[in-house]
Design an enzyme around this catalytic site. Structure first.
Site, mmCIF file in Angstrom:
data_model
loop_
_atom_site.group_PDB
_atom_site.id
_atom_site.type_symbol
_atom_site.label_atom_id
_atom_site.label_comp_id
_atom_site.label_asym_id
_atom_site.label_seq_id
_atom_site.Cartn_x
_atom_site.Cartn_y
_atom_site.Cartn_z
ATOM 1 N N SER B 93 45.483 54.060 139.740
ATOM 2 C CA SER B 93 45.191 55.221 138.887
ATOM 3 C C SER B 93 44.961 54.824 137.440
ATOM 4 C CB SER B 93 46.344 56.216 138.939
ATOM 5 O OG SER B 93 46.523 56.663 140.240
ATOM 6 N N GLN B 94 44.306 55.723 136.737
ATOM 7 C CA GLN B 94 44.091 55.566 135.296
ATOM 8 C C GLN B 94 45.472 55.436 134.621
ATOM 9 O OE1 GLN B 94 42.893 59.297 133.761
ATOM 10 N NE2 GLN B 94 41.921 58.489 131.918
#
Lengths: 799, 242
Positions: B93-94
């Site tokens: 994920s970011q």
């Protein structure tokens, strides 16, 4: 004659290939990117014009050998462009962050461009070689394209996409062999031998489709024990049935559900949209989980309802109806293969739900079915069949849907019994838009049916992932409201709207930062609805049959606001579809301008500026007008013929076939070209105006007739219009050919570019203004084309 | 053949030793410094700037070497403001989403946390910097195995990895003070809700693998379940309102 027959097969292969590519990219990637890649590749038509303009004399001199060479290379390129495109590691989702993805995209354009360029060059050089028989060249071109449209759709039932590609390539080889009949015997023998050998190699190594790893099917294949049980293909999509103990599908299931889900098989359409076939072991108690979804609400407000399900898919909604002991369930499913799979191949697994005595299944498109039916139901349930991932990224923005339009809503309400309920479930998208647009559509539909105060006719709830809207022709009763509250509390669902709801009752279980849904519903029901529509961040004005883009929410004027408040990365992920559409338009216009201007440098002194301007206006207008008309009529016939894919096939094939005959006839009468164009344009305008006012009545009269009759009626309606639409292009080109031959390939190129820009532009216009405006624009373009010929009496297309 | 003086060999030998023992480790150190700098910039510009305040989370995000959790070819992109593909249709994920999800769980040192969907184990590593016990389950065998090795290599010994179907949670260690689900699902598995302790929190992204449309924060209070829908960005529904 050989060349004309060859031209027929090349045109057939070209159009089949275009349709096949759309299909293949819908499977391997996402359709909106396919749309862009193929649109740009189609500029091969425009580029062929520039190419021929540059080498006109050489091409004309060695026509037969070059035609054969191009058609031969075209056949080979069909295979290789697909094989290479499958090896390009382009991933649409990565384009936001990784700049190298733009290079891959460019690679896509280039490899897909080649076959269109080569095929279009064959057609283009035929126009300069057979200057006196342009109407005949165009006739075979259109006839072949029409046959291609029909063949692609029909063959998709019996051939897999890769085998269809090989068939198309074989037809293209046939075209090159036919053209080689005009060459020496040795060349012909060599070509036949080479064609057989290459086809043999193609069959030995058929292209393999690389499905994106981010599509649901590919991810699921990595699940423990995952196994593809079956795969089938049709124009409506490729269906995979997958087995794994880790498959569990219950969208938006209540957080208060404690229990197990029965075993399921996953059914993927085009490797993505997933639904489940459920094995409940014959005991309906095992289906309790289905009652813990927001879509089950209507069953708690009705007793023993006669149910109609639109979009029954794997059968979840049928099971919900059975769980609630519905005495009769009519299930409508558009895809016959899904019905076959659930009923036959997985009949035992699905506990024969499609064969139960209380269930009847009809293979039809939902809207078309209800239009043709006169039955009334206690509950009409519109199921949630699209994938959440695609829906949340705005992938469907460009898809027309006649299921959620204002007219559709009125139609559904007209098919309800006096106490009947219409129930529609949608994904809960954040920031809110689908549900709100649906609520607005329901309110306006009720008002159009004469309900002054629709607020008591609506119930709106949401789970953490879905929203369900109930609409009733009469008011909901106090006991139904009580049941609604009980149902929602037990399942931790939030009530958004019922008549008399208090602000304190909303936003309690799945808490949003603000009660956005309740506020929006209140505003839509208030007198200042229009200002709410105007000010809302997304386009939530109800979709209509004239502009059936329910999934389009993007507003250009909201863009600065969205970028400012949400950031640059958010916007594409919310509304991919429309952004792709605009990007395609900008690219197509940019490349077209280049392709149109480029040959002018080599055409210096070839005709006065005035005559070039007229050629430009004439062929640009025709290219835009033809496609505008065709696309608008595909939409109109989609509603009539029910199946979008058949509507497109019948309409495209019909238009091309009859236009081909129009082209042929245009060369038969020895009248002045400008006069013939004026007559043709006058006839197009007249027929179109008659249709605009009468076609809905014709459709409603024949709507319940068998499909074969409806197809016949459609073709009869298309015939006169298409016949006249096929005339202006060959007439104009014949005139240019006799008066200023160097401009012929340029005109062909302009028309090619316009044909690529026009579908994209038509969609932009239809989304904003509706298809009637697109048709009106088409008529204006025809008029403009006719007017551009007026000075011809003095100066013509001549220098 | 020309003779070289002995001291020349000694000098060259010493130089080689110097390079080997001093310069080379320094080079590695400089590389680590570069990544630490990148991690600090990531925390300041992507995470703090967007409103994540929890010191524990910020420290953990600054400490975990994100570049060790991404595929080799993506190391230069490790600290950028986006998710990265890790194969099998999964992503890491970011950074901001990892930080936000961790902050939403409000983890304390003594907490026992369950993660469903180990992926590259980056989220697990961040959690392990904050809490005593992290249990993480990965359904894809290849991902789970490499995650396990990676965590061992990096010395995250308070993380237990299991390769199994995360749908059923990890009943042997339940209840959990916090549960984090890093993969989007059609529904929230009932067993996970059951394994959440009283007062516990569960965080789940809703959306596609690349972009969390919103986050769901589920809380169990007095036996009752309440969920919150959290948008990672500010949403102002009306034009002209700011």
């Amino acid at each position: 004659m050989n060349i004309f027959l060859s031209l027929f097969f090349i045109s057939l292969s070209l159009l089949s290939y275009e349709i096949l590519l759309m299909r293949i990219f819908s499977i391997t990637s996402w359709s909106h990117f396919a749309y862009m890649a193929i649109s740009i590749a189609l500029l091969g038509f425009g580029a062929s014009g520039s190419f021929i303009a540059l080498f006109r004399k050489k091409l004309r001199r060695r026509f037969y050998s070059l035609f054969t060479l191009f058609s031969f290379l075209f056949s080979i390129s069909l295979y290789f462009s697909l094989v290479l495109s499958q090896r390009i590691p382009f991933d649409p989702f990565l384009i936001v962050w990784f700049k190298e993805q733009y290079l891959y995209l460019l690679g896509y354009y280039l490899v897909l461009f080649i076959p269109f360029f080569l095929g279009a060059s064959c057609i283009g050089i035929s126009f300069i070689r057979f200057a006196g028989k342009i109407h005949k060249v165009y006739f075979y071109n259109l006839l072949g394209s029409g046959a291609g449209a029909l063949a692609a759709v029909l063959l998709m039932y019996i051939l897999s996409p890769t085998h269809l590609l090989l068939t198309i390539a074989a037809l293209a080889f046939l075209a090159s062999v036919i053209s080689a009949l005009s060459l020496s015997k040795r060349s012909l023998q060599l070509l036949i031998l080479a064609s057989f050998f290459i086809m043999f190699v193609f069959f030995l190594y058929p292209p393999r489709l690389q499905i994106s790893q981010y599509k649901a099917l590919m991810t699921s294949l990595h699940l423990p024990g995952a196994r593809v049980l079956s795969q089938s293909s049709s124009p409506l999509g490729v269906i995979h049935v997958l087995e794994s103990p880790a498959i569990r599908y219950a969208p938006g299931l209540s957080l208060n559900f404690h229990g197990e889900l029965p075993p399921q098989l996953a059914l993927f359409i085009d490797a993505d949209s997933m639904c489940a076939i459920t094995n409940f072991g014959g005991d309906l108690k095992n289906l309790r989980y289905l009652d813990y979804r927001s879509a089950a609400l209507a069953y708690h407000l009705l007793e023993n309802p006669r149910v109609l399900i639109l979009g029954s898919g794997g059968g979840s909604e049928i099971l919900t109806a059975l769980y609630h002991r519905a005495p009769s369930v009519k299930a409508v499913e558009i895809n016959p293969q899904i019905v076959d799979l659930v009923r036959e191949k997985y009949g035992e697994f699905s506990n024969h739900i499609y064969s139960r005595p209380e269930v009847s299944v009809k293979v039809a498109e939902g809207r078309g079915f209800i239009q043709a039916s006169s039955e009334k139901y206690d509950l009409i349930q519109i199921a949630l069949l699209d994938s959440f991932a695609a829906s949340s990224a705005g992938v469907y923005a460009l898809s027309e849907s006649y299921i959620y339009t204002l007219e559709a809503m009125k139609e559904y309400l007209g098919h309800l019994s006096s106490e009947g309920i219409l129930s529609i479930t949608r994904w809960l998208r954040m920031p809110p838009r689908d549900g709100i647009k649906l609520f607005a559509t329901a309110v306006e539909a009720l008002q159009k049916l004469g309900v002054d105060d629709p607020s008591s006719h609506l119930i709106f709830i949401r789970s953490w992932a879905t929203s369900t809207l109930l609409i009733k022709s009469s008011s909901f009763t106090p006991s139904q409201i009580e049941k609604l509250i009980e149902f929602s509390e037990e399942r931790l669902f939030d009530v958004i709207w019922y008549s008399g709801i208090k602000p304190g009752e909303v936003n309690r279980y799945n808490i949003l930062e603000k009660p956005h849904y309740y506020e929006a519903s209140s505003r839509i029901l208030s007198p200042n609805r229009d200002s709410f529509y105007r000010d809302y961040l997304f386009d939530i004005v109800p979709a209509t049959d004239n502009s059936p883009y329910f999934f389009h929410f993007f507003r250009l004027r909201s863009l600065p606001h969205l970028l400012k408040t949400m950031g640059a990365e958010w916007v594409p992920f919310m509304e991919w579809g429309y952004i792709i559409l605009l990007a395609t338009l900008v690219q197509a216009v940019g490349v077209s301008i280049f392709l149109i201007i480029l040959p002018l440098f080599f055409l210096k002194g070839r005709g006065a500026r005035g005559s070039r301007a007229r050629v430009f206006i004439y062929f640009l207008s025709l290219g835009l007008a033809y496609m505008f008309m065709e696309i608008s009529f595909i939409q109109k016939f989609t509603l009539f013929l029910s199946y979008p894919i058949y509507a497109a096939a019948v309409t495209i094939a019909g238009f091309l076939f009859f236009s081909g005959w129009g082209s042929y006839l245009s060369g038969r009468f020895s009248l002045a070209s400008s006069f013939k164009v004026a007559v043709a344009v006058g006839a197009i305008i007249m027929v179109t105006l008659v249709y605009l006012f009468s076609i809905d009545h014709i459709f409603s009269f024949f709507i319940s007739f068998p499909d074969s009759i409806k197809i016949l009626i459609s073709l009869l309606l298309i015939a006169p219009l298409a016949l006249f639409m096929g005339m202006p292009f060959p007439l104009g080109l014949t005139t240019v050919s006799s008066e200023n031959p160097p401009l012929v390939p340029w005109a062909w190129g302009i028309n090619g570019c316009a044909s690529v820009v026009s579908p994209v532009l038509a969609t932009v216009l239809a989304i904003s203004f509706g298809f009637n405006v697109v048709v009106s624009c088409a008529l204006l373009f025809y008029l403009l084309a006719a007017l551009s010929l007026i000075p011809q009496q003095r100066t013509s297309f001549r220098t | 053949m020309r003779k070289y003086p002995f001291y020349l060999f000694v000098i060259i030998g010493l130089l080689v030793l110097l390079i080997f023992f001093v310069v080379y480790p320094l080079r590695g150190k400089r590389e680590e410094d570069i990544y630490r700098g990148k991690a600090e910039a990531m925390v300041a510009e992507q995470i703090q700037a967007r409103g994540v305040k929890d010191e524990k989370v910020l420290q953990a995000m600054g400490k975990v070497p994100r570049h060790r959790f991404v595929p080799e070819n993506l190391i230069p992109h490790a600290y950028e403001d986006n998710p990265l593909p890790i194969g099998f249709g999964q992503t890491i994920s970011q950074p901001y989403i990892v930080a936000l999800m961790t902050e939403l769980l409000n983890p304390e040192g003594s907490d026992r946390v369950l993660e469903v969907g180990t992926g590259s184990a980056y989220q697990a590593a961040v959690l392990s910097e904050i809490v005593d016990e992290v249990y993480t389950i990965e359904i894809f065998e290849e991902l789970g195995t490499s995650a396990k090795e990676r965590l061992e290599d990096l010395g995250y010994d308070n993380v237990k990895v299991k390769i199994a179907d995360g749908y059923y949670g990890w009943p042997e260690y339940a209840p959990f003070d916090a549960i984090i689900v890093t993969c989007a699902a059609s529904h929230i598995p009932p067993p996970l809700i059951q394994q959440l302790s009283e007062g516990g929190k569960m965080c789940i992204p809703v959306g596609s693998v690349f972009w969390a449309q919103n986050l769901m924060l589920v809380e169990k209070k007095n036996g009752k379940i309440v969920s919150r829908n959290i948008l990672p960005v500010r949403f102002v529904p009306m034009l002209g309102e700011h």
